[in-house]
Design a protein around this motif. Structure first.
Motif, PDB file in Angstrom:
ATOM      1  N   PHE A 140       0.748  -1.118   0.041  1.00 37.54           N
ATOM      2  CA  PHE A 140       0.078  -0.043  -0.086  1.00 37.54           C
ATOM      3  C   PHE A 140       0.991   1.268  -0.086  1.00 37.54           C
ATOM      4  N   ALA A 141       0.590   2.291  -0.821  1.00 38.82           N
ATOM      5  CA  ALA A 141       1.191   3.403  -0.736  1.00 38.82           C
ATOM      6  C   ALA A 141       0.323   4.513  -0.480  1.00 38.82           C
ATOM      7  N   ASP A 142      -0.999   4.775  -1.086  1.00 33.82           N
ATOM      8  CA  ASP A 142      -1.677   5.997  -0.869  1.00 33.82           C
ATOM      9  C   ASP A 142      -3.076   5.735  -1.431  1.00 33.82           C
ATOM     10  N   LEU A 143      -4.134   6.725  -1.161  1.00 34.96           N
ATOM     11  CA  LEU A 143      -5.309   6.929  -1.843  1.00 34.96           C
ATOM     12  C   LEU A 143      -5.348   8.048  -2.634  1.00 34.96           C
ATOM     13  N   ARG A 144      -6.009   7.965  -3.766  1.00 35.70           N
ATOM     14  CA  ARG A 144      -6.327   9.245  -4.382  1.00 35.70           C
ATOM     15  C   ARG A 144      -7.812   8.815  -5.183  1.00 35.70           C
ATOM     16  N   PRO A 145      -8.443  10.153  -5.617  1.00 34.12           N
ATOM     17  CA  PRO A 145      -9.407   9.993  -6.396  1.00 34.12           C
ATOM     18  C   PRO A 145      -9.303   9.426  -7.935  1.00 34.12           C
ATOM     19  N   PHE A 146     -10.357   8.982  -8.084  1.00 36.73           N
ATOM     20  CA  PHE A 146     -10.492   8.011  -9.669  1.00 36.73           C
ATOM     21  C   PHE A 146     -10.383   8.956 -10.545  1.00 36.73           C
ATOM     22  N   VAL A 147      -9.476   8.678 -11.682  1.00 43.71           N
ATOM     23  CA  VAL A 147      -9.390   9.342 -12.838  1.00 43.71           C
ATOM     24  C   VAL A 147      -9.485   8.755 -13.987  1.00 43.71           C
ATOM     25  N   PRO A 148      -9.908   9.116 -15.402  1.00 45.63           N
ATOM     26  CA  PRO A 148      -9.950   8.320 -16.369  1.00 45.63           C
ATOM     27  C   PRO A 148      -8.846   7.356 -16.720  1.00 45.63           C
ATOM     28  N   GLY A 149      -9.079   6.195 -16.694  1.00 45.36           N
ATOM     29  CA  GLY A 149      -7.864   5.281 -17.270  1.00 45.36           C
ATOM     30  C   GLY A 149      -7.301   4.400 -16.147  1.00 45.36           C
ATOM     31  N   ASP A 150      -7.934   4.533 -14.966  1.00 42.78           N
ATOM     32  CA  ASP A 150      -7.654   3.764 -13.772  1.00 42.78           C
ATOM     33  C   ASP A 150      -8.390   2.382 -13.842  1.00 42.78           C
ATOM     34  N   ARG A 151      -7.689   1.233 -13.388  1.00 43.24           N
ATOM     35  CA  ARG A 151      -8.364  -0.001 -13.589  1.00 43.24           C
ATOM     36  C   ARG A 151      -9.377   0.028 -12.603  1.00 43.24           C
ATOM     37  N   VAL A 152     -10.783  -1.021 -12.871  1.00 46.36           N
ATOM     38  CA  VAL A 152     -11.680  -1.175 -11.793  1.00 46.36           C
ATOM     39  C   VAL A 152     -10.954  -1.753 -10.829  1.00 46.36           C
ATOM     40  N   ARG A 153     -10.334  -2.718 -10.864  1.00 44.87           N
ATOM     41  CA  ARG A 153      -9.836  -3.568  -9.700  1.00 44.87           C
ATOM     42  C   ARG A 153      -8.922  -2.678  -8.680  1.00 44.87           C
ATOM     43  N   ARG A 154      -8.421  -1.584  -9.310  1.00 44.03           N
ATOM     44  CA  ARG A 154      -7.734  -0.675  -8.258  1.00 44.03           C
ATOM     45  C   ARG A 154      -8.633   0.031  -7.440  1.00 44.03           C
ATOM     46  N   VAL A 155     -10.122  -0.034  -7.784  1.00 47.21           N
ATOM     47  CA  VAL A 155     -10.970   0.766  -6.999  1.00 47.21           C
ATOM     48  C   VAL A 155     -10.799   0.524  -5.197  1.00 47.21           C
ATOM     49  N   ASN A 156     -10.925   1.299  -4.453  1.00 43.43           N
ATOM     50  CA  ASN A 156     -11.127   1.051  -3.076  1.00 43.43           C
ATOM     51  C   ASN A 156     -12.534   1.243  -2.610  1.00 43.43           C
ATOM     52  N   TRP A 157     -13.365   0.288  -2.378  1.00 42.93           N
ATOM     53  CA  TRP A 157     -14.673   0.175  -2.381  1.00 42.93           C
ATOM     54  C   TRP A 157     -15.203   0.709  -1.116  1.00 42.93           C
ATOM     55  N   ARG A 158     -14.386   0.519  -0.086  1.00 42.36           N
ATOM     56  CA  ARG A 158     -14.534   0.987   1.166  1.00 42.36           C
ATOM     57  C   ARG A 158     -14.318   2.632   1.439  1.00 42.36           C
ATOM     58  N   ALA A 159     -13.307   3.067   0.611  1.00 43.19           N
ATOM     59  CA  ALA A 159     -13.152   4.390   0.698  1.00 43.19           C
ATOM     60  C   ALA A 159     -14.039   5.087  -0.185  1.00 43.19           C
ATOM     61  N   THR A 160     -14.602   4.519  -1.324  1.00 45.06           N
ATOM     62  CA  THR A 160     -15.590   5.183  -2.049  1.00 45.06           C
ATOM     63  C   THR A 160     -17.081   5.193  -1.629  1.00 45.06           C
ATOM     64  N   ALA A 161     -17.292   4.122  -0.546  1.00 41.97           N
ATOM     65  CA  ALA A 161     -18.691   4.280  -0.038  1.00 41.97           C
ATOM     66  C   ALA A 161     -18.434   5.270   1.045  1.00 41.97           C
TER      67      ALA A 161
END
Length: 424
Positions: free
Chosen positions: A193-214
């Protein structure tokens, strides 16, 4: 096989001859009668003396590689056609190998006997050895003639230096592009783990942090560090050494090199070796178990060869010192050629750390006042040399072998943590 006379043969010959001559000179037959038994023993003993038919058939070791301080079991098979009343067997061992059983041994063999002998050998010093040299010595029935024969049944044995266990290793400033166990500063595909950042176009879906998104109500992704390896080169100075009795700076350097190489290869790093001295050897950086045995076998050949020829890094091929590699130098800093070569490494931009194998414990001061003064001047000169390296940003740690190697590595790590990165 050699055949020599025992002192008993000379004494009996002198007594028999002296008795016979005295009987002729004095004219007393009693003296000849006293000398007759000695002469009879000589005649019978020399006439019956036969060459023993001994042979060392097989000499085997239960293993060919072991660590320093370990034991190896050796087996010797002897056979004879004629009985031998007293046979002395001497196992000729090189320095560094000690037999735990009594050596030589005294045996008694019968007709057409095959005897299997077991030896337990303790390896006290690292190195490559060739065992299997024996000396067999036997006497005739009257003890007048000694038959001595030597046998060679070569059996190779490699004794690797026993390094200490290390908890933490030095890490280079930059890693390589191959997979390994190190976590670089850069971010990329990995599991650390390095950090969390907002989603930008081009990011892979499997890298989405669903807990932070919710929690935040918008897509967030997890950034990770990739797993990389590093290139490490162990620089072994073999120009000069300080030695007392059975231990010297080269022994400490070889033990430290074996420990470093073993632990870095366990971390999936690529490790190379440069033995820089009267004879220069190198192994290009690689990884794996095969590379470990290659380096250990090369370390066994490390010796001090006296040479006055000036040598520098131009003798080494480019692949021996890969870019962005960590160079760990093990040197007593006694020879100017090694000192200049290490400074040249720093000038070329290599990440260099020097572990000084201190020669001070091997060079005690003399009893005189001038000896004490000379030692103080020598110590001041060595301190000035360390300051020269430190001014260039090269960590230098004095290691005497009385403390753990891990302590020396921690000193280097502390220096690199507070030092500023500079390009010379």
């Amino acid at each position: 096989m050699t055949r020599t006379a025992t002192p008993k043969l000379g004494a009996y010959t002198a007594l028999a001859g002296l008795g016979l001559v005295a009987a002729l000179v004095v004219g007393r037959p009693e003296l000849a009668a006293l000398a007759a038994p000695f002469a009879a023993v000589l005649v019978v003993g020399l006439s019956l003396a036969e060459r023993p038919r001994l042979a060392a058939a097989v000499f085997e070791l239960d293993r060919e590689r072991l660590m320093q301080g370990g034991t190896v079991e050796a087996t010797l098979l002897l056979r004879t056609e004629r009985p031998v009343g007293r046979l002395e067997l001497l196992l000729d061992l090189p320095d560094g190998i000690v037999a735990e059983a009594p050596n030589p041994q005294i045996l008694q063999l019968g007709w057409n006997e095959r005897r299997e002998l077991d030896f337990t050998l303790r390896c006290e010093r690292w190195g490559g050895y060739r065992l299997g040299d024996f000396v067999l010595r036997s006497q005739d029935a009257f003890g007048l003639i000694v038959h001595e024969s030597s046998f060679e049944r070569p059996a190779p044995l490699k004794v690797y230096p026993c390094g200490e266990a290390l908890q933490r290793l030095l890490r280079p400033l930059e890693t390589q592009a191959f997979a390994g166990n190190q976590v670089p500063r850069a971010r990329g595909e990995g599991i650390e783990f390095a950090d969390l950042r907002p989603f930008v176009p081009g990011d892979r879906v499997r890298r989405v942090n669903w807990r932070a998104t919710a929690r935040r109500g918008e897509p967030w992704v997890t950034e990770t560090h990739p797993e990389r390896n590093s290139d490490v080169v162990v620089f072994l100075d073999t120009f000069l050494e300080a030695r007392q009795q059975d231990e010297g700076t080269l022994d400490l350097a070889v033990s430290a090199a074996a420990s470093l190489v073993t632990h870095y290869l366990q971390e999936k790093d690529r490790v190379g070796l440069v033995s820089f001295g009267g004879v220069t050897n190198w192994l290009t950086a690689s990884s794996g178990v095969v590379q470990l045995y290659r380096i250990l076998d090369s370390i066994l050949d490390a010796e001090i060869f006296l040479s006055y020829a000036w040598k520098d890094l131009d003798l080494l091929p480019i692949r021996a010192l890969p870019p962005r590699s960590l160079v760990l130098a093990l040197s007593p800093l006694l020879d100017e050629r090694a000192v200049r070569s290490l400074l040249d490494l720093r000038a070329r931009g290599f990440d260099l750390a020097v572990i000084e194998i201190s020669p001070v414990p091997f060079a005690p001061a003399g009893p005189g006042g001038l000896d004490q003064l000379a030692r103080r001047l020598w110590l001041m000169q060595r301190e000035a040399l360390r300051s020269r390296y430190l001014r260039l940003g090269v960590p230098v740690v004095e290691w005497t072998g009385e403390v753990a190697l891990q302590a020396a590595l921690e000193e280097v790590r502390r220096f690199k943590r507070h030092a500023r990165v500079a390009r010379v």
